[in-house]
Design an enzyme around this catalytic site. Structure first.
Site, PDB file in Angstrom:
ATOM      1  N   ARG A  43      30.115  55.484  39.874  1.00  0.00           N
ATOM      2  CA  ARG A  43      30.485  54.320  39.070  1.00  0.00           C
ATOM      3  C   ARG A  43      31.723  53.690  39.689  1.00  0.00           C
ATOM      4  O   ARG A  43      32.728  54.370  39.914  1.00  0.00           O
ATOM      5  CB  ARG A  43      30.782  54.700  37.605  1.00  0.00           C
ATOM      6  CG  ARG A  43      29.564  55.238  36.861  1.00  0.00           C
ATOM      7  CD  ARG A  43      28.504  54.148  36.694  1.00  0.00           C
ATOM      8  NE  ARG A  43      27.319  54.632  36.029  1.00  0.00           N
ATOM      9  CZ  ARG A  43      26.170  54.917  36.630  1.00  0.00           C
ATOM     10  NH1 ARG A  43      26.075  54.781  37.942  1.00  0.00           N
ATOM     11  NH2 ARG A  43      25.140  55.325  35.946  1.00  0.00           N
ATOM     12  N   GLU A  44      31.633  52.387  39.981  1.00  0.00           N
ATOM     13  CA  GLU A  44      32.766  51.651  40.540  1.00  0.00           C
ATOM     14  C   GLU A  44      33.664  51.200  39.392  1.00  0.00           C
ATOM     15  O   GLU A  44      33.188  50.589  38.434  1.00  0.00           O
ATOM     16  CB  GLU A  44      32.272  50.452  41.341  1.00  0.00           C
ATOM     17  CG  GLU A  44      31.453  50.874  42.541  1.00  0.00           C
ATOM     18  CD  GLU A  44      30.682  49.740  43.169  1.00  0.00           C
ATOM     19  OE1 GLU A  44      30.580  48.658  42.558  1.00  0.00           O
ATOM     20  OE2 GLU A  44      30.154  49.949  44.273  1.00  0.00           O
ATOM     21  N   ARG A  70      41.620  28.830  37.223  1.00  0.00           N
ATOM     22  CA  ARG A  70      41.153  30.191  37.465  1.00  0.00           C
ATOM     23  C   ARG A  70      40.230  30.166  38.670  1.00  0.00           C
ATOM     24  O   ARG A  70      39.099  29.703  38.604  1.00  0.00           O
ATOM     25  CB  ARG A  70      40.438  30.749  36.229  1.00  0.00           C
ATOM     26  CG  ARG A  70      41.339  30.926  35.026  1.00  0.00           C
ATOM     27  CD  ARG A  70      42.461  31.880  35.320  1.00  0.00           C
ATOM     28  NE  ARG A  70      43.196  32.225  34.102  1.00  0.00           N
ATOM     29  CZ  ARG A  70      44.165  33.107  34.092  1.00  0.00           C
ATOM     30  NH1 ARG A  70      44.542  33.714  35.194  1.00  0.00           N
ATOM     31  NH2 ARG A  70      44.794  33.371  32.965  1.00  0.00           N
ATOM     32  N   ALA A  82      49.028  34.201  27.676  1.00  0.00           N
ATOM     33  CA  ALA A  82      48.706  35.611  27.890  1.00  0.00           C
ATOM     34  C   ALA A  82      49.374  36.116  29.156  1.00  0.00           C
ATOM     35  O   ALA A  82      49.813  35.330  29.995  1.00  0.00           O
ATOM     36  CB  ALA A  82      47.189  35.788  27.993  1.00  0.00           C
ATOM     37  N   LEU A  84      50.018  40.064  31.698  1.00  0.00           N
ATOM     38  CA  LEU A  84      49.837  41.491  31.927  1.00  0.00           C
ATOM     39  C   LEU A  84      50.983  42.316  31.351  1.00  0.00           C
ATOM     40  O   LEU A  84      52.134  41.888  31.358  1.00  0.00           O
ATOM     41  CB  LEU A  84      49.747  41.777  33.426  1.00  0.00           C
ATOM     42  CG  LEU A  84      48.576  41.164  34.159  1.00  0.00           C
ATOM     43  CD1 LEU A  84      48.681  41.460  35.651  1.00  0.00           C
ATOM     44  CD2 LEU A  84      47.258  41.666  33.598  1.00  0.00           C
ATOM     45  N   GLU A  99      55.724  36.518  27.346  1.00  0.00           N
ATOM     46  CA  GLU A  99      54.711  35.600  27.883  1.00  0.00           C
ATOM     47  C   GLU A  99      54.669  34.286  27.110  1.00  0.00           C
ATOM     48  O   GLU A  99      54.456  33.225  27.697  1.00  0.00           O
ATOM     49  CB  GLU A  99      53.327  36.262  27.895  1.00  0.00           C
ATOM     50  CG  GLU A  99      53.183  37.365  28.923  1.00  0.00           C
ATOM     51  CD  GLU A  99      53.233  36.880  30.360  1.00  0.00           C
ATOM     52  OE1 GLU A  99      52.996  35.679  30.621  1.00  0.00           O
ATOM     53  OE2 GLU A  99      53.511  37.709  31.244  1.00  0.00           O
ATOM     54  N   GLU A 103      55.144  30.923  29.250  1.00  0.00           N
ATOM     55  CA  GLU A 103      54.027  29.997  29.425  1.00  0.00           C
ATOM     56  C   GLU A 103      54.113  28.748  28.572  1.00  0.00           C
ATOM     57  O   GLU A 103      53.544  27.726  28.927  1.00  0.00           O
ATOM     58  CB  GLU A 103      52.696  30.724  29.175  1.00  0.00           C
ATOM     59  CG  GLU A 103      52.436  31.784  30.216  1.00  0.00           C
ATOM     60  CD  GLU A 103      51.012  32.302  30.214  1.00  0.00           C
ATOM     61  OE1 GLU A 103      50.218  31.931  29.324  1.00  0.00           O
ATOM     62  OE2 GLU A 103      50.699  33.092  31.123  1.00  0.00           O
ATOM     63  N   PRO A 121      34.149  46.705  29.669  1.00  0.00           N
ATOM     64  CA  PRO A 121      34.192  48.167  29.722  1.00  0.00           C
ATOM     65  C   PRO A 121      33.183  48.801  30.676  1.00  0.00           C
ATOM     66  O   PRO A 121      33.284  49.986  30.971  1.00  0.00           O
ATOM     67  CB  PRO A 121      33.918  48.585  28.279  1.00  0.00           C
ATOM     68  CG  PRO A 121      33.116  47.458  27.709  1.00  0.00           C
ATOM     69  CD  PRO A 121      33.657  46.224  28.376  1.00  0.00           C
ATOM     70  N   GLY A 122      32.238  48.026  31.176  1.00  0.00           N
ATOM     71  CA  GLY A 122      31.273  48.569  32.124  1.00  0.00           C
ATOM     72  C   GLY A 122      31.871  48.887  33.478  1.00  0.00           C
ATOM     73  O   GLY A 122      31.332  49.684  34.231  1.00  0.00           O
ATOM     74  N   GLU A 126      40.905  47.534  31.690  1.00  0.00           N
ATOM     75  CA  GLU A 126      41.803  46.650  30.938  1.00  0.00           C
ATOM     76  C   GLU A 126      41.524  46.647  29.436  1.00  0.00           C
ATOM     77  O   GLU A 126      40.378  46.576  28.999  1.00  0.00           O
ATOM     78  CB  GLU A 126      41.672  45.220  31.464  1.00  0.00           C
ATOM     79  CG  GLU A 126      42.541  44.224  30.718  1.00  0.00           C
ATOM     80  CD  GLU A 126      42.301  42.787  31.166  1.00  0.00           C
ATOM     81  OE1 GLU A 126      43.288  42.037  31.228  1.00  0.00           O
ATOM     82  OE2 GLU A 126      41.141  42.428  31.444  1.00  0.00           O
ATOM     83  N   GLU A 148      50.761  29.055  37.445  1.00  0.00           N
ATOM     84  CA  GLU A 148      51.477  28.739  36.207  1.00  0.00           C
ATOM     85  C   GLU A 148      52.319  27.470  36.342  1.00  0.00           C
ATOM     86  O   GLU A 148      52.594  26.805  35.352  1.00  0.00           O
ATOM     87  CB  GLU A 148      52.339  29.919  35.760  1.00  0.00           C
ATOM     88  CG  GLU A 148      51.497  31.055  35.216  1.00  0.00           C
ATOM     89  CD  GLU A 148      52.321  32.201  34.677  1.00  0.00           C
ATOM     90  OE1 GLU A 148      53.573  32.150  34.746  1.00  0.00           O
ATOM     91  OE2 GLU A 148      51.712  33.155  34.175  1.00  0.00           O
TER      92      GLU A 148
END
Length: 189
Positions: A43-44, A70, A82, A84, A99, A103, A121-122, A126, A148
């Site tokens: 699984r990667e 993006r 948003a 990290l 943030e 922003e 989740p696959g 995160e 930004e």
């Protein structure tokens, strides 16, 4: 049906793991897991820092959004402020506060957790924590860089943001989940 062999009863174990990339934002590895019925499968996994998104709702029931380029999808998307959770020891709420200022140039008096989601989740680790911020006031916004620096800030009636989710103008998954969850949360109170 319960007991050994029943769906959901297998104990997946990682029997090997190898890192294939360690970048600034993502880390990639291949894990070898035990599979139901015997054998193993690779699984990667994309390791990614957790993140925070903010529903900044003003006294006129308007939500503050950002429009940001993006590159992965080649579009400017309407999103929640948003970022990290990439500052050592910083709790998600503090990341949200930081943030929001970076922003949008806004601070908030009141913060409430709305929802936490795992967007992919696959393959990705995160987890995103979404907060509702109210009691907004404008403050100095620090100098931005990279994408930004080209980001715009927009305010939209909350009801219009819900419609923008439903008609496909807002497609960022975190924004979709956050806006709909926050609308459900505020409708209950």
């Amino acid at each position: 049906m319960s007991g050994p062999g029943a769906p959901g009863s297998h104990d997946y174990r990682t029997v090997a793991s190898r890192e294939i990339f360690d970048g600034r934002v993502v880390r990639l590895r291949v894990d070898t897991l035990t599979m139901p019925g015997g054998g193993t499968a690779d699984r990667e996994i994309c390791g990614h820092d957790d993140a925070v998104a903010v529903i900044a709702l003003d006294s006129e029931d308007r939500i503050t959004l950002v429009r940001q380029y993006r590159h992965a999808v080649g579009e400017r998307l309407l999103e929640l402020p948003a970022g990290l959770c990439d500052v050592e020891g910083e709790e998600p709420l503090e990341t949200g506060r930081r943030e929001l200022v970076e922003e949008t140039g806004l601070e908030a008096d009141s913060w409430e957790p709305v929802i936490s989601i795992v967007p992919s989740p696959g393959f990705c680790t995160e987890r995103v924590h979404v907060f509702l911020a109210t009691g907004l006031r404008e403050v100095a916004r620090p100098e931005a860089e990279h994408e930004e620096a080209d980001m715009s800030v927009e305010r939209m009636p909350f009801a219009d943001a819900v419609e923008a989710v439903l008609d496909g103008r807002i497609v960022n998954g975190i924004a979709v989940a956050g806006i709909l969850a926050a609308r459900a949360m505020t409708a209950r109170s």
